[in-house]
Enzyme design. Structure first.
Site, PDB file in Angstrom:
ATOM      1  N   ASN A 131       9.223   1.315  -0.021  1.00  0.00           N
ATOM      2  CA  ASN A 131       7.781   1.291   0.220  1.00  0.00           C
ATOM      3  C   ASN A 131       7.412   0.134   1.137  1.00  0.00           C
ATOM      4  O   ASN A 131       7.844   0.158   2.296  1.00  0.00           O
ATOM      5  CB  ASN A 131       6.934   1.448  -1.061  1.00  0.00           C
ATOM      6  N   ASP A 132       6.684  -0.861   0.711  1.00  0.00           N
ATOM      7  CA  ASP A 132       6.093  -1.817   1.662  1.00  0.00           C
ATOM      8  C   ASP A 132       7.122  -2.570   2.513  1.00  0.00           C
ATOM      9  O   ASP A 132       8.144  -3.012   1.989  1.00  0.00           O
ATOM     10  CB  ASP A 132       5.315  -2.913   0.911  1.00  0.00           C
ATOM     11  N   ASP A 173       1.664 -10.149  -3.995  1.00  0.00           N
ATOM     12  CA  ASP A 173       1.813  -9.941  -2.540  1.00  0.00           C
ATOM     13  C   ASP A 173       1.408 -11.173  -1.722  1.00  0.00           C
ATOM     14  O   ASP A 173       0.504 -11.113  -0.868  1.00  0.00           O
ATOM     15  CB  ASP A 173       1.012  -8.704  -2.077  1.00  0.00           C
TER      16      ASP A 173
END
Ligand code: FRU
Length: 496
Positions: free
Chosen positions: A46-47, A169
C-alpha cells in the site's frame, strides 16, 4: 492482542518452509503484473514510505504484507534505483519484530540528517480488535545501505492526551533550524486532526499541539492520514488523506480521498492559513501519496494506486496493488499540477506516431501492447463529445470522454468482465475548460492506466483487469477532430 494468535500478524521471519516460494510462484504467472510500476512480487503493497534521493540513489520503501492480499502485519519493503524507473528489489527494510511495533511498521517519511537517512515510522499496537495505540519509531540507513533500528525506540511512546490510538504516519522536515514532525491523528471526539512535535536533534521530540488549519472539515471526517508538507514556488503545500469525506459534485467519490492545500504555514505558532483547497486526483485508485526532493531539486510524488476495503481481481492471485508512476509537481494558475516525471522517458523503446482526422466512424492506433506511453493531441475540435478508449476488445474498454457542452471530462471503467469496486461507482469526472485543443498523456501497464490531461491539470489513475485480448486503442467523436499521436513501447523497469 498477542500477535501470534493470528496468522495475519506474522512477520516474514515466521514464514513456513517454501511458503514464500509458493506465493511467488502463484503470483508470477499473473498477466496483470505491471512491468514498470513498483509492485509486490507477492502479498499486498500500500502506501509509499520513506521516499528519498540519498547518496546518489532513489530509495522507495512501501507498506508490505508478504503473506496474502490482505492488510496484515505491515513491513517496509524496499527498492532502489539511480533513476526513477529502473528498480532493483532489495531485502525487506523494516520487519516489525519488537514489542513497540507489535502489529506492524506503519507508514512514515524520511529525512537526511548528518549524512544518514532517518526513516520515521509508526509502530502499530493492537490490544484488541478495537483498542489500539501507536509509537513513533526511527530506523537509520547509512551510506553503505545498512539499516538499523534506533536502540532507544520508540522515539515517541504512545499518543498525547485528547487523541485516540489513531496517531500515525510521521512526516519530518526542517524549518528555521528546528525539526518538526507532523502526524495524522484522531481526536477523542472521533474527528480528524494533524498534530505537531518538534525537536532540536531529530531524535528527542516534544509535543507542541494541534495544527490549526483555518478550514472547517465536515464532522464526518474521522481521521487524517499521511500528512505531507513542502514548499513549492513560494507556497506552503500540505497534502493529506482524510477519511470520512462525503462525495460532493465531482469530488470525493472514492472510499478515501486525497486533499491538497496551498497557503501559509506558521509552524512556530501552529497555524496554517488556507488559500486553496482541492481534491488532488480524480481517479479511482489514488491514496496516501508522499512527496520528496529529486536529483534536480524537483518535487516528486508517488502514491498508492489502490484503495482500502475494495476487493481487487488480483487478490485471487495472492498479490495486490502497485504504486503510481513518479510524478513531478508544479503550481500553475494557483493550482497544484502533476506531470509524469522526466525519467519515464528512459523507458521508451520503439515508437510509432501519426496524424489522423477522426469523425463519427472513429479511429484506431495500431500495434496493440500492454506497456506503453501514449501522447495525444486533439486539435481543431469541432465536436461536442469525443474521447479515447483503452484496453479495447469487442467486449471491454476503459472510456475517457470529453464533453465540451458540459465542460467536463469523465472516465468509465464499468465495461470489463472483471469489473470491481462498483460499490463506489464506475465513473469519475472533473470540470475542465475545453476549447479547441486538448493534450492527453497516458501510461498503460498491464492493469493500470494513468491519464494526465493538459499537462497535469486533471489526472486520473485507474486499475483495470482486462482480458488478454483487450489491448486496443480507439478514438471516437461526434464531429471532426484532428489528432496527432506518438505511442512508445516501454521497457520492463522492475522484475516480476
Ligand atoms: C494509509 C494507512 C496509513 C497507515 C498504513 C498502514 O493507507 O492506513 O495511515 O500507516 O496505511 O498500512
Amino acid at each position: 492482542m498477542a500477535r501470534h494468535t493470528e496468522l495475519k500478524y506474522r512477520t516474514i521471519f515466521e514464514a513456513k518452509e517454501n511458503e514464500l516460494e509458493g506465493l511467488k510462484a502463484i503470483s508470477a504467472n499473473s498477466r496483470w503484473k505491471p512491468a514498470y510500476h513498483i509492485h509486490p512480487q507477492y502479498g499486498l503493497i500500500n502506501d509509499p514510505n520513506g521516499l528519498a534521493y540519498f547518496n546518489g540513489e532513489y530509495h522507495v520503501f512501501f507498506q508490505w504484507f508478504p503473506f496474502d492480499a490482505i492488510h496484515g502485519m505491515k513491513h517496509w519493503g524496499h527498492v532502489k534505483s539511480t533513476d526513477l524507473v529502473n528498480w532493483e528489489r532489495l531485502p525487506v527494510a523494516i520487519v516489525p519484530v519488537k514489542d513497540y511495533e507489535s502489529h506492524g511498521a506503519y507508514s512514515g517519511a524520511s529525512l537526511e540528517v548528518d549524512g544518514k537517512l532517518y526513516m520515521y515510522y509508526t509502530g502499530n499496537i493492537k490490544y484488541s480488535a478495537v483498542e489500539r495505540s501507536a509509537n513513533q519509531c526511527l530506523a537509520i540507513m547509512d551510506k553503505a545501505g545498512t539499516i538499523t533500528k534506533y536502540a532507544n525506540n520508540p522515539i515517541i511512546e504512545g499518543v498525547p492526551e485528547g487523541y485516540t490510538g489513531h496517531v500515525r504516519d510521521p512526516k519530518v522536515f526542517e524549518r528555521n533550524g528546528r525539526y518538526y514532525m507532523l502526524l495524522g491523528a484522531q481526536r477523542t471526539d472521533l474527528t480528524g486532526a494533524i498534530i505537531v512535535y518538534d525537536s532540536a536533534n531529530a531524535i528527542d521530540w516534544s509535543f507542541r499541539g494541534e495544527l490549526k488549519i483555518d478550514l472547517e472539515f465536515p464532522d464526518s471526517v474521522y481521521m487524517l492520514e499521511c500528512p505531507d508538507f513542502f514548499e513549492l514556488d513560494g507556497q506552503d503545500v500540505m497534502i493529506f488523506s482524510p477519511q470520512g469525506l462525503k462525495e460532493e459534485g465531482h469530488d470525493y467519490h472514492n472510499l478515501y480521498n486525497v486533499i491538497y492545500l496551498l497557503g501559509k504555514l506558521d509552524i512556530e505558532n501552529l497555524t496554517y492559513q488556507v488559500e486553496c483547497y482541492q481534491e488532488l486526483e480524480k481517479g479511482f485508485d489514488f491514496y496516501a501519496p508522499q512527496t520528496f526532493v529529486g536529483k534536480n531539486k524537483e518535487r516528486l510524488l508517488f502514491s498508492w494506486a489502490g484503495m482500502g476495503e475494495v476487493e481487487y481481481p488480483s487478490d485471487r492471485e495472492s498479490w495486490a496493488h502497485c504504486l503510481s508512476v513518479p510524478r513531478e509537481l508544479g503550481i500553475v494558475n494557483g493550482k497544484l499540477v502533476q506531470k509524469p516525471a522526466q525519467d519515464l522517458k528512459l523507458l521508451r523503446q520503439t515508437s510509432n506516431s501519426g496524424e489522423m482526422t477522426i469523425s463519427e466512424t472513429g479511429g484506431e492506433i495500431g500495434n496493440p501492447s500492454d506497456q506503453y506511453e501514449l501522447d495525444l493531441n486533439f486539435n481543431s475540435i469541432q465536436s461536442n463529445k469525443f474521447g479515447l478508449e483503452l484496453f479495447v476488445s469487442e467486449t471491454e474498454g476503459l472510456v475517457l470522454e470529453f464533453d465540451r457542452e458540459q465542460q467536463i471530462v469523465s472516465l468509465n471503467r464499468e465495461n470489463f468482465e472483471a469489473a470491481f469496486g462498483g460499490e463506489y461507482g464506475y465513473v469519475r469526472s472533473a470540470e475542465l475548460a475545453l476549447g479547441d485543443n486538448v493534450k492527453v498523456q497516458v501510461f498503460v501497464d498491464h492493469s493500470i492506466a494513468e491519464i494526465f490531461i493538459n499537462d497535469g491539470e486533471v489526472v486520473f489513475t485507474a486499475r483495470v483487469f482486462p482480458k488478454a485480448e483487450s489491448k486496443g486503442i480507439r478514438m471516437f467523436s461526434d464531429g471532426n477532430i484532428s489528432c496527432s499521436y506518438s505511442k512508445y513501447e516501454l521497457a520492463q523497469g522492475i522484475s516480476i
